[in-house]
Design a protein around this motif. Structure first.
Motif, PDB file in Angstrom:
ATOM      1  N   ASP A 170       0.839  -1.202   0.000  1.00 38.26           N
ATOM      2  CA  ASP A 170       0.000   0.000   0.000  1.00 38.26           C
ATOM      3  C   ASP A 170       0.874   1.253   0.000  1.00 38.26           C
ATOM      4  O   ASP A 170       0.516   2.256  -0.622  1.00 38.26           O
ATOM      5  N   LEU A 171       2.016   1.176   0.681  1.00 37.57           N
ATOM      6  CA  LEU A 171       2.926   2.326   0.673  1.00 37.57           C
ATOM      7  C   LEU A 171       3.403   2.615  -0.745  1.00 37.57           C
ATOM      8  O   LEU A 171       3.372   3.766  -1.208  1.00 37.57           O
ATOM      9  N   ASP A 172       3.828   1.588  -1.445  1.00 35.48           N
ATOM     10  CA  ASP A 172       4.313   1.800  -2.816  1.00 35.48           C
ATOM     11  C   ASP A 172       3.207   2.337  -3.722  1.00 35.48           C
ATOM     12  O   ASP A 172       3.468   3.144  -4.618  1.00 35.48           O
ATOM     13  N   ILE A 173       1.987   1.884  -3.497  1.00 30.11           N
ATOM     14  CA  ILE A 173       0.879   2.371  -4.327  1.00 30.11           C
ATOM     15  C   ILE A 173       0.642   3.858  -4.070  1.00 30.11           C
ATOM     16  O   ILE A 173       0.522   4.668  -5.010  1.00 30.11           O
ATOM     17  N   PHE A 174       0.597   4.229  -2.795  1.00 32.58           N
ATOM     18  CA  PHE A 174       0.382   5.658  -2.484  1.00 32.58           C
ATOM     19  C   PHE A 174       1.534   6.505  -3.028  1.00 32.58           C
ATOM     20  O   PHE A 174       1.318   7.609  -3.544  1.00 32.58           O
ATOM     21  N   LEU A 175       2.773   6.005  -2.877  1.00 34.80           N
ATOM     22  CA  LEU A 175       3.922   6.768  -3.375  1.00 34.80           C
ATOM     23  C   LEU A 175       3.877   6.909  -4.897  1.00 34.80           C
ATOM     24  O   LEU A 175       4.225   7.963  -5.440  1.00 34.80           O
ATOM     25  N   ALA A 176       3.429   5.854  -5.570  1.00 35.83           N
ATOM     26  CA  ALA A 176       3.349   5.919  -7.040  1.00 35.83           C
ATOM     27  C   ALA A 176       2.322   6.965  -7.470  1.00 35.83           C
ATOM     28  O   ALA A 176       2.540   7.724  -8.428  1.00 35.83           O
ATOM     29  N   TYR A 177       1.195   7.014  -6.763  1.00 32.84           N
ATOM     30  CA  TYR A 177       0.175   8.026  -7.064  1.00 32.84           C
ATOM     31  C   TYR A 177       0.742   9.425  -6.809  1.00 32.84           C
ATOM     32  O   TYR A 177       0.585  10.339  -7.638  1.00 32.84           O
ATOM     33  N   ALA A 178       1.415   9.610  -5.649  1.00 31.84           N
ATOM     34  CA  ALA A 178       1.962  10.933  -5.311  1.00 31.84           C
ATOM     35  C   ALA A 178       2.969  11.378  -6.355  1.00 31.84           C
ATOM     36  O   ALA A 178       2.998  12.551  -6.766  1.00 31.84           O
ATOM     37  N   GLN A 179       3.787  10.432  -6.803  1.00 26.18           N
ATOM     38  CA  GLN A 179       4.793  10.774  -7.805  1.00 26.18           C
ATOM     39  C   GLN A 179       4.133  11.145  -9.135  1.00 26.18           C
ATOM     40  O   GLN A 179       4.500  12.132  -9.769  1.00 26.18           O
ATOM     41  N   ALA A 180       3.149  10.346  -9.520  1.00 27.37           N
ATOM     42  CA  ALA A 180       2.479  10.623 -10.797  1.00 27.37           C
ATOM     43  C   ALA A 180       1.719  11.947 -10.752  1.00 27.37           C
ATOM     44  O   ALA A 180       1.631  12.652 -11.765  1.00 27.37           O
ATOM     45  N   MET A 181       1.200  12.305  -9.574  1.00 30.46           N
ATOM     46  CA  MET A 181       0.483  13.576  -9.444  1.00 30.46           C
ATOM     47  C   MET A 181       1.455  14.748  -9.297  1.00 30.46           C
ATOM     48  O   MET A 181       1.061  15.907  -9.395  1.00 30.46           O
ATOM     49  N   ASP A 182       2.714  14.415  -9.011  1.00 27.56           N
ATOM     50  CA  ASP A 182       3.762  15.430  -8.908  1.00 27.56           C
ATOM     51  C   ASP A 182       3.431  16.488  -7.849  1.00 27.56           C
ATOM     52  O   ASP A 182       3.516  17.693  -8.105  1.00 27.56           O
ATOM     53  N   PHE A 183       3.047  16.006  -6.658  1.00 28.71           N
ATOM     54  CA  PHE A 183       2.762  16.937  -5.566  1.00 28.71           C
ATOM     55  C   PHE A 183       4.064  17.645  -5.160  1.00 28.71           C
ATOM     56  O   PHE A 183       5.100  16.998  -4.985  1.00 28.71           O
ATOM     57  N   ARG A 184       3.985  18.965  -4.975  1.00 27.97           N
ATOM     58  CA  ARG A 184       5.171  19.779  -4.645  1.00 27.97           C
ATOM     59  C   ARG A 184       4.956  20.566  -3.362  1.00 27.97           C
ATOM     60  O   ARG A 184       3.821  20.892  -3.017  1.00 27.97           O
ATOM     61  N   ASP A 185       6.062  20.907  -2.681  1.00 30.23           N
ATOM     62  CA  ASP A 185       5.949  21.757  -1.501  1.00 30.23           C
ATOM     63  C   ASP A 185       6.057  23.223  -1.910  1.00 30.23           C
ATOM     64  O   ASP A 185       6.091  23.546  -3.109  1.00 30.23           O
ATOM     65  N   ALA A 186       6.156  24.122  -0.915  1.00 32.07           N
ATOM     66  CA  ALA A 186       6.130  25.556  -1.200  1.00 32.07           C
ATOM     67  C   ALA A 186       7.353  26.013  -1.991  1.00 32.07           C
ATOM     68  O   ALA A 186       7.320  27.055  -2.648  1.00 32.07           O
ATOM     69  N   ASP A 187       8.442  25.243  -1.920  1.00 34.99           N
ATOM     70  CA  ASP A 187       9.654  25.602  -2.658  1.00 34.99           C
ATOM     71  C   ASP A 187       9.784  24.837  -3.964  1.00 34.99           C
ATOM     72  O   ASP A 187      10.861  24.821  -4.581  1.00 34.99           O
TER      73      ASP A 187
END
Ligand code: SF4
Length: 831
Positions: free
Chosen positions: A520-537
């Motif tokens: 489940d961790l790898d699945i969530f990480l794959a989604y986050a990477q594909a969505m390209d979530f970024r921080d304030a910097d």
């Protein structure tokens, strides 16, 4: 060799007050294997209930083939129960495991590859975020993932997307436990310890059939009640459970309060403390707030009034109160009989009130265990995947939000905190109307476990909401999804989790997941990477890639909070035992018991909530809370009893209540694939008292139809020990193992009958207070498929005894030294 289906709690090891529970290693190996056949043992903890028993997984030829308890673990001292022994491993190589992603094409789920499945998820997610914003997204997760997975999901939801629509099936299970802690003590977190069992004079079990739900913990209690100087047991339960029988055996009381009347009973017990002078006035004045209001609220609940409302004997109320009021130490445990019933939070808080009135908290033998149902429910609550802010932070406290914003390097306005988090029942309502158009369900099966099943099926199968399901099997819920992702399970991935007793365990990967299944961790990480979530910097928001890195990130999120993990690491957790939080510089070996100094996390700037009115759910504002100046004092809170939402009537003359039973866990995703567990309870049933069955002409094993205003089930009847006027149904049974019968198992699924109603404070739905009627359909040709070994035992003679567990070993070993649990009586302390 022991058949642990027939002998649920295993051999007794009686021991005296204040001595350490003797160690015994329980072990089961599949297929007649012996120790010599095992290639290696891998450290873990059992994931089939909230007890969190430390265990090692046996691996042979790359397969999980059994388990053994860890004698050195503080939780279980080597023991395992029937579910842990027989249910931990067989599911993993079940031929129906999901091994490839599925997507819906022209109404049918078809196999695909990960890129296609994730691509469809990301395309839908991006489109909805662009068109309708973060409120279009909802996440409904579990009580069975790992810390690393919950925390990653929480960061995705709160800082990546910015949706308040996050919750878990913990809402159905332990939301009331968390809420009750927050209301009384200012923050979630179990005050007591399992070691209180070794020191207590009395144990009160409120709506908690521990003998079936946490069998190893019950064995621990039996090993005291069967020794010299045993504690007396008091049981509150509408069924004559093994707990109720033990209460009678120890000279205690069984209070079979009418379904829906728990709070009236609790108010009566509380009143008895006041009128008999069993309140520690000095301690109450120094460490609590609200005693005068509480005294006023409970004043009308005389024993006679409680008897009228609850259907119990007035003298039993007096006896139970006297046990609580005069015992030097008391341990209380609470579970779904309170959490899933009418006025849940007020009833659970009332348990705290009793302890606070006598100052029985934070001392050996005097604890409260607001139990969890699921193995990692605690972590969902800690990490914030249930909607709360991570680290027991208060969504209504700007400073807490800013702390997280700094930790994640995001704008505080991204983190949803303009209103309370959306609870699961409301998430389903938003999905029903389509304002949530993207619902991601991980490791849970709402099509079976949520109330009013027909409505949930309609919501999940409709076109108004895109549904993703991530699981081990094609569950009843997965069958309704638009995308199904195959997940790795326990033993196939590494991670940590925390039991109901705050004890953190590391579960190492023992074997490879099948085919294309991913953690489940790898699945969530794959989604986050594909969505390209970024921080304030502009940097990648989620920068961890492994479970250990995720754990380290989580540790930082807990710094300075009551749930402090900063002193833990994977290295430390690879020791002999799990370790209870807080673990930090002040408590490097962990903390067995909270509130030993009678200082509670209620300060306005520190607490997890400002609190609520327990009757209405109305929120207390920051200004109101600050004006009270709680400053470390606990809250005494009460509420008047009100009748349940659905009353019996001429059409529906019986009360319907659902629950768990000993051989199955939740919707049987794992336990239903274990042959011994399946055979012990292979199909659904309902339990009816002889008093109610007789006029209906119903006898043992007859097929009956049970109807509520929302639906019906057709199952066999067990004439059993449920109180007159009530009907009990186990909630485990859906349709995944049925063929050629009614779709979705509605002929046997307990939640066809339950209501869409929830507690005003915890928002936990009520599974135990509906009205129903029973109609006989035809004579039975065999007994009901219910076990004979525990609360479902028949009153009818001649029903074959439940047995058939493959041989297990139970080996007494030298009792090790357990941290925080020294031998002898010298740690009984200042009671
Ligand atoms: S008591 Fe719970 S955690 Fe322990 S072995 Fe049984 S199912 Fe597993």
């Amino acid at each position: 060799m022991v058949d642990r289906i027939a002998d649920i709690w295993g051999p007794r090891a009686p021991h005296g007050r204040g001595t350490v529970w003797p160690a015994r290693v329980d072990q089961y190996l599949e297929d007649g294997l012996t120790d010599a056949d095992v290639d290696r043992w891998v450290q873990s903890a059992c994931l089939l209930c909230s007890n969190g028993c430390g265990c090692d997984i046996a691996v042979k030829d790359g397969r999980m083939v059994g388990v053994r308890g860890r004698a050195t673990d503080v939780v279980n001292h080597g023991r395992l129960g029937p579910k842990g022994l027989y249910g931990s491993t067989p599911w993993a190589r079940s031929p129906d495991r999901l091994t490839r992603p599925l997507i819906r094409e022209y109404g049918r789920l078809v196999e695909t590859d990960w890129d296609t499945a994730l691509g469809r998820i990301v395309e839908t997610s991006r489109r909805l975020l662009a068109d309708r914003g973060p409120l279009s997204h909802g996440f409904y997760t579990s009580g069975q993932l790992f810390i690393e997975e919950y925390y990653t999901l929480a960061v995705i939801g709160k800082a990546g997307i910015g949706t308040p629509h996050m919750d878990g099936n913990t809402r159905l299970c332990t939301a009331t436990a968390a809420t009750a802690f927050k209301e009384s003590f200012g923050a979630d977190g179990q005050p007591g310890s399992y070691t209180d069992i070794e020191h207590c004079d009395a144990i009160f079990l409120y709506g908690h059939n521990m003998a079936e739900t946490q069998t190893v913990l019950w064995a621990r209690i039996l090993d005291r009640t069967r020794a010299a100087d045993p504690p007396v047991i008091v049981c509150v339960d509408p069924r004559r459970t093994p707990v109720a029988i033990e209460a009678e055996r120890t000279g205690g009381v069984h209070l079979a309060a009418r379904v829906g009347t728990n709070l009236a009973l609790m108010n009566g017990l509380t009143r008895e403390l006041f009128v008999n002078g069993w309140v520690d006035d000095q301690w109450v004045a120094a460490h609590t707030l609200g005693v005068d209001d509480l005294r006023t609220v409970v004043d009308p609940y005389t024993p006679d009034e409680v008897a009228r409302i609850c259907g119990v004997e007035p003298d039993d109320v007096r006896r139970a109160a006297r046990i609580f009021g005069t015992s030097a130490t008391v341990l209380s445990t609470v579970l779904q009989g309170f959490y899933q019933s009418h006025q849940a939070t007020a009833s659970a808080v009332a348990v705290h009130n009793l302890h606070l009135l006598r100052g029985l908290i934070g001392r050996p033998g005097s604890g409260v265990l607001q139990m969890n149902g699921q193995p990692t429910a605690q972590n969902n609550r800690e990490c914030g995947a249930d909607g709360d802010l991570p680290g027991f932070r208060n969504w209504d406290n700007e400073a807490h939000v800013h702390e997280l914003a700094r930790l994640w390097n995001v704008d505080p306005l991204v983190i949803p905190h303009w209103a309370p988090p959306t609870h699961a029942m409301q998430i389903m309502s938003y999905a029903e109307e389509g304002s949530i158009g993207f619902l991601w369900i991980s490791a849970t099966n709402p099509a079976v476990s949520m109330p009013e099943s027909a409505r949930i099926r309609r919501i999940l199968s409709g076109d108004q909401c895109f549904v993703i399901v991530q699981d081990l099997f094609l569950t009843e819920t997965a069958q309704l999804a638009d995308v199904v992702l195959p997940a790795a399970g326990w033993g196939e991935k590494t991670g940590t989790f925390t039991n109901v007793n705050r004890t953190v365990h590391l579960s190492d990967k023992a074997v490879e997941a099948p085919s294309e299944a991913r953690s489940d961790l790898d699945i969530f990480l794959a989604y986050a990477q594909a969505m390209d979530f970024r921080d304030a910097d502009g940097r990648t928001l989620i920068r961890w890639r492994t479970a250990e890195e995720a754990f380290d990130a989580w540790r930082e999120a807990t710094r300075g909070r009551p749930v402090d993990y900063t002193g833990l690491s994977y290295t430390k957790l690879r020791g002999p035992t799990g370790i209870p939080w807080p673990v930090n510089e002040a408590a490097p070996q962990g903390t067995d018991r909270l509130y030993t100094d009678a200082v509670f996390p209620t300060a306005t700037d520190h607490c997890e909530t400002y609190g609520h009115d327990l009757l209405t759910g109305a929120a207390v504002t920051e200004q109101e809370h600050r004006a009270l100046r709680p400053d470390g004092r606990a809250f005494l809170k009460g509420a008047a009893w009100t009748p349940p939402h659905e009353q019996t009537s001429d059409d529906y003359p019986l009360l319907y209540t659902t629950g768990r039973t000993v051989y199955q866990f939740h919707t049987r995703t794992k336990t239903g694939r274990s042959r011994p567990l399946h055979d012990a309870a292979p199909d659904a049933w309902v339990e009816i008292s002889p008093i109610d069955a007789s006029p209906l002409g119903v006898t043992e094993g007859d097929l009956v139809r049970v109807e509520s205003p929302r639906g019906a089930i057709e199952v066999r009847a067990r004439i059993g020990n449920v109180m007159a006027g009530a009907v009990f149904a186990p909630f485990h049974y859906g349709a995944w193992d049925l063929t050629g019968v009614a779709p979705q198992g509605q002929h046997r699924q307990a939640n066809e009958l339950t209501m869409t109603v929830w507690d005003p404070v915890s928002k936990q739905p009520y599974f135990k207070t509906a009205a129903c009627r029973v109609v006989k359909l035809r004579d039975g040709d065999r007994p009901a498929p219910a076990p004979t070994t525990a609360a479902s035992a028949p009153v009818t003679r001649g029903v074959p005894a439940t047995a058939g567990g493959a041989p297990t070993t139970a080996t007494p070993v030298a009792t090790p030294h357990y941290p925080n649990d020294p031998a002898g009586t010298d740690d009984v302390g200042d009671r």
